[in-house]
Design a protein around this motif. Structure first.
Motif, PDB file in Angstrom:
ATOM      1  N   MET A 128       0.545   1.943  -1.414  1.00  0.00           N
ATOM      2  CA  MET A 128       1.426   0.846  -0.996  1.00  0.00           C
ATOM      3  C   MET A 128       2.118   1.190   0.319  1.00  0.00           C
ATOM      4  O   MET A 128       2.261   0.327   1.191  1.00  0.00           O
ATOM      5  CB  MET A 128       2.460   0.543  -2.078  1.00  0.00           C
ATOM      6  N   LEU A 129       2.555   2.441   0.464  1.00  0.00           N
ATOM      7  CA  LEU A 129       3.219   2.842   1.702  1.00  0.00           C
ATOM      8  C   LEU A 129       2.272   2.812   2.892  1.00  0.00           C
ATOM      9  O   LEU A 129       2.681   2.480   4.006  1.00  0.00           O
ATOM     10  CB  LEU A 129       3.813   4.248   1.555  1.00  0.00           C
ATOM     11  N   GLU A 130       1.025   3.143   2.657  1.00  0.00           N
ATOM     12  CA  GLU A 130       0.049   3.150   3.750  1.00  0.00           C
ATOM     13  C   GLU A 130      -0.559   1.776   4.005  1.00  0.00           C
ATOM     14  O   GLU A 130      -1.335   1.609   4.934  1.00  0.00           O
ATOM     15  CB  GLU A 130      -1.055   4.167   3.453  1.00  0.00           C
ATOM     16  N   GLY A 131      -0.235   0.793   3.176  1.00  0.00           N
ATOM     17  CA  GLY A 131      -0.686  -0.567   3.412  1.00  0.00           C
ATOM     18  C   GLY A 131      -2.008  -0.937   2.786  1.00  0.00           C
ATOM     19  O   GLY A 131      -2.560  -1.993   3.081  1.00  0.00           O
ATOM     20  N   PHE A 132      -2.560  -0.070   1.933  1.00  0.00           N
ATOM     21  CA  PHE A 132      -3.815  -0.400   1.260  1.00  0.00           C
ATOM     22  C   PHE A 132      -3.596  -1.394   0.130  1.00  0.00           C
ATOM     23  O   PHE A 132      -4.476  -2.181  -0.194  1.00  0.00           O
ATOM     24  CB  PHE A 132      -4.484   0.855   0.691  1.00  0.00           C
ATOM     25  N   LEU A 133      -2.433  -1.354  -0.499  1.00  0.00           N
ATOM     26  CA  LEU A 133      -2.091  -2.247  -1.604  1.00  0.00           C
ATOM     27  C   LEU A 133      -0.769  -2.932  -1.307  1.00  0.00           C
ATOM     28  O   LEU A 133       0.071  -2.398  -0.595  1.00  0.00           O
ATOM     29  CB  LEU A 133      -1.926  -1.456  -2.910  1.00  0.00           C
ATOM     30  N   ASN A 134      -0.598  -4.089  -1.908  1.00  0.00           N
ATOM     31  CA  ASN A 134       0.715  -4.705  -1.917  1.00  0.00           C
ATOM     32  C   ASN A 134       0.976  -5.239  -3.322  1.00  0.00           C
ATOM     33  O   ASN A 134       0.165  -5.060  -4.221  1.00  0.00           O
ATOM     34  CB  ASN A 134       0.849  -5.793  -0.838  1.00  0.00           C
ATOM     35  N   ASP A 135       2.099  -5.902  -3.502  1.00  0.00           N
ATOM     36  CA  ASP A 135       2.485  -6.350  -4.837  1.00  0.00           C
ATOM     37  C   ASP A 135       1.511  -7.353  -5.447  1.00  0.00           C
ATOM     38  O   ASP A 135       1.462  -7.512  -6.657  1.00  0.00           O
ATOM     39  CB  ASP A 135       3.890  -6.973  -4.796  1.00  0.00           C
ATOM     40  N   GLU A 136       0.736  -8.025  -4.636  1.00  0.00           N
ATOM     41  CA  GLU A 136      -0.217  -9.006  -5.152  1.00  0.00           C
ATOM     42  C   GLU A 136      -1.391  -8.347  -5.867  1.00  0.00           C
ATOM     43  O   GLU A 136      -2.032  -8.953  -6.713  1.00  0.00           O
ATOM     44  CB  GLU A 136      -0.761  -9.861  -4.009  1.00  0.00           C
TER      45      GLU A 136
END
Length: 159
Positions: A128-136
């Motif tokens: 999540m911090l690196e932008g591979f995942l988000n809350d969706e």
């Protein structure tokens, strides 16, 4: 409509085409097995040394999944008969190949701890911090289901 190409840890096709030792190096460069290894570290430097190479055992369990080895028995058999595979798993030439019961005891210790849950949480937070995942993209399945241990026979009718 734009096409978004997601960056991956490693391309699965490239991973399968790699030589086995390079493939395992690529996998273990991403996965930190140190929390699992700490479950088996000695608390003091005194006493007899550990006879088993727990780091290599942990790596061999992960490699077992990558190589699609179905059982621990097959893993032990491959470790005994294939010295190159044993070396790729991290065992030294002087190390004894662990038995199935040693693997069973190790798996039991790992399953009784919460180290895998913590590693999963850390991996998700890092992604999540690196932008591979988000809350969706993150979902937790909390559906309830009833489990049964054994089949309950029904009563037989009298003829």
């Amino acid at each position: 409509m734009t096409i978004v190409k997601q960056i991956s840890l490693f391309d699965i096709h490239q991973l399968l085409e790699m030589e086995s030792s390079h493939r395992y190096d690529a996998i273990f460069s991403v996965i930190d097995i140190q929390p699992i290894f700490q479950l088996f570290s000695k608390k003091t430097l005194k006493g007899a040394p550990r006879e088993l190479n727990y780091g290599a055992m942990i790596q061999s369990l992960i490699i077992r999944i990558v190589e699609r080895i179905p059982t621990i028995k097959d893993l032990v058999k491959r470790l005994v008969h294939d010295p190159l595979f044993r070396f790729d798993c991290g065992f030294l030439v002087s190390d004894v190949v662990p038995s199935e019961s040693s693997y069973s005891r190790m798996i039991q210790v790992i399953s009784e701890s919460d180290v895998l849950e913590k590693m999963n949480d850390t991996l998700i937070k890092t992604a999540m911090l690196e932008g591979f995942l988000n809350d969706e993209h993150v979902a937790i399945d909390a559906s309830h289901f009833e489990a049964r241990d054994a089949f309950t026979p029904s009563e037989k009718k009298a003829p």
